[in-house]
Design an enzyme around this catalytic site. Structure first.
Site, PDB file in Angstrom:
ATOM      1  N   GLU A 112      63.799  46.376  50.631  1.00  0.00           N
ATOM      2  CA  GLU A 112      63.513  45.906  51.800  1.00  0.00           C
ATOM      3  C   GLU A 112      63.492  44.524  51.958  1.00  0.00           C
ATOM      4  O   GLU A 112      63.956  43.938  53.147  1.00  0.00           O
ATOM      5  CB  GLU A 112      61.790  46.354  51.999  1.00  0.00           C
ATOM      6  CG  GLU A 112      61.744  47.813  51.804  1.00  0.00           C
ATOM      7  CD  GLU A 112      62.629  48.480  53.419  1.00  0.00           C
ATOM      8  OE1 GLU A 112      62.476  47.897  54.201  1.00  0.00           O
ATOM      9  OE2 GLU A 112      63.027  49.793  53.150  1.00  0.00           O
ATOM     10  N   ASP A 142      70.828  47.913  49.178  1.00  0.00           N
ATOM     11  CA  ASP A 142      70.801  48.577  47.914  1.00  0.00           C
ATOM     12  C   ASP A 142      71.420  47.718  46.869  1.00  0.00           C
ATOM     13  O   ASP A 142      71.011  47.461  45.860  1.00  0.00           O
ATOM     14  CB  ASP A 142      71.581  49.916  48.013  1.00  0.00           C
ATOM     15  CG  ASP A 142      70.687  51.066  48.621  1.00  0.00           C
ATOM     16  OD1 ASP A 142      69.517  50.789  48.801  1.00  0.00           O
ATOM     17  OD2 ASP A 142      71.150  52.096  49.004  1.00  0.00           O
TER      18      ASP A 142
END
Length: 472
Positions: A330, A414
């Site tokens: 995030e 990611d």
């Protein structure tokens, strides 16, 4: 039914009503086609893929498969209802009917009010407000049975729904009330700006929406979201210390850390951040952390005993490092400026739409097909027709492009987590969340491309492995 005449567009005669009706049905048939492709995949694939068998056995996989099938069937049926409803609104010119009823009812009210209350100058704004209330009430009651079925049949069947009927109704009523409290003043100002702004009204209208959007971005998490869910400061513990250290390591200006009681409405989990400049907050759902208890829950645990189950308590990430890896993903969105990029695109899009609306606002033939004779369509109706119907092809293309961009951003976030040495823990966290949320991991490529703002789990695991291989 009279659907108006044709619009002359670069020498070609175009019936606006027919063009819109054809487009919405073509779009519906396309969406149904790709939904059926995915439904076929869900029915055909009955064994868990090798990539996730370590966590999702065939029993869990079958449950996720049935969940996906139920949701897909629901989407197809509700989509068919929605297209019939929209077609009826267009065919029977119900927008014009609702507007005229709003006029009648407001004039009746004004006849009992002081003379200045219903002046001609302000009457269109009053009509617009009542029209908005009627539309909001219609949408509220129209969507209520569908929302009820989704939560109390489908979500309940698979153990996700934690709402009582009372909570559900109260939540919907609060959403309606908050929407009207915020929306009605905005509509009033927007109609006034367009009426008084002259030839360059679209600049002032954009400036107004720009300011309003930033105000809402500020007040929503602080004042509106707590109306619906309980937010608490994250308790002092080892996990909190690790989260603060993670934020400091990438210079994320974390000011506050919250946990939200998402378990009161659903077992699904999430995490996000918000805030401007050097005043950022992180919010974790209590369902993200295995066995987490909201502060003070012991005091009323007996009253809420029926709302929790052993299955619910066993969901979530049980390893602090998995939670940190999820947050690293995030925070990667922040570090890579994805939110800023999305905000810029949104502002460019809003300005373009207001500019285009400025070129179309006086094309009366666009509104004749919706039941308004030339020069009689009010400002709000012109906005609705142009933004919701005329721009529909443009909005559909933009939505697809934004979905593709979002997928790219997810891969980048990611990769950012991998760069923080959290690759393996991110993989295990994704697997836990996939299992907990019963996310069906196998997708038709076309369905995934058109619908998934987040890449499927198998694609994400492969990309993480590839990134970790390069990092070695």
């Amino acid at each position: 039914m009279d659907v108006g005449g044709a619009l002359d567009l670069y020498g070609c005669s175009v019936n606006v009503y027919n063009a819109i009706l054809i487009f919405i049905w073509v779009l519906f048939l396309w969406e149904t086609y790709i939904n059926l492709r995915q439904l076929k995949v869900a029915k055909r694939v009955t064994e868990s893929p090798e990539e996730i068998k370590c966590l999702m056995n065939d029993v869990d996989f079958d449950k996720s498969r049935r969940y996906a099938i139920d949701k897909m069937n629901f989407d197809i049926v509700s989509g068919f209802y929605n297209i019939l409803s929209l077609s009826a609104v267009l065919y029977f010119q119900l927008i014009a009917w609702a507007w005229h009823k709003s006029q009648e009812h407001m004039l009746f009210v004004c006849s009992y009010a002081p003379r200045s209350f219903g002046t001609t100058e302000g009457s269109e704004i009053l009509f617009s407000l009542l029209f908005t209330v009627y539309v909001a009430l219609f949408q509220f009651f129209e969507s209520l049975p569908w929302s009820y079925y989704r939560h109390f049949v489908i979500e309940e069947r698979y153990g996700f729904n934690k709402q009582t009927i009372g909570f559900f109704i109260k939540d919907r009523l609060k959403s309606l009330a908050v929407g009207l409290v915020i929306g009605l003043p905005i509509i009033s100002m927007l109609v006034w700006i367009i009426k008084a702004g002259g030839h360059y009204f679209y600049i002032y209208a954009y400036g107004f929406t720009f300011v309003v959007s930033f105000i809402i971005m500020f007040i929503y998490p602080e004042f509106i979201a707590p109306i619906f869910d309980r937010y608490e400061h994250f308790p002092d513990c080892e996990l909190r210390k690790k989260i603060e250290e993670l934020a400091a390591s990438i210079e994320f200006p974390l000011k506050k850390l919250y946990v939200v009681e998402g378990s009161k409405r659903s077992s699904h989990s999430n995490a996000y951040f918000y805030g401007f400049g050097k005043n950022k907050r992180i919010v974790l759902f209590d369902t993200l952390i295995k066995g987490f208890k909201m502060p003070g829950v012991e005091a009323d645990s007996s009253a809420n005993a029926d709302e929790s189950s052993d299955e619910t308590q066993n969901r979530g990430c049980g390893d602090d490092e998995e939670i940190l890896a999820t947050l690293a993903h995030e925070l990667g969105h922040w570090k890579l400026k994805h939110m800023t990029f999305n905000l810029i695109i949104a502002q460019i899009n809003i300005f373009f739409m207001f500019f285009a609306f400025g070129q179309l606002i006086n094309v009366d033939q666009l509104f004749v097909d919706f039941g308004f004779p030339p020069s009689t369509a009010p400002i709000l109706i012109r906005l609705i027709v142009v933004f919701q119907f005329i721009f529909m092809p443009y909005s559909s293309v933009l939505e697809f492009l934004m979905t593709m961009l979002s997928r790219k951003f997810e891969f980048q976030a990611d990769a950012f987590a991998v760069s923080l040495k959290s690759g393996e823990k991110l993989k295990s966290a994704l697997l836990v969340l996939t299992k907990d949320n019963l996310s069906f991991p196998v997708y038709d490529w076309l369905y995934s491309m058109c619908n998934h703002s987040h890449p499927p789990i198998i694609e994400r695991l492969a990309a993480i492995d590839a990134k970790m291989g390069k990092e070695k």
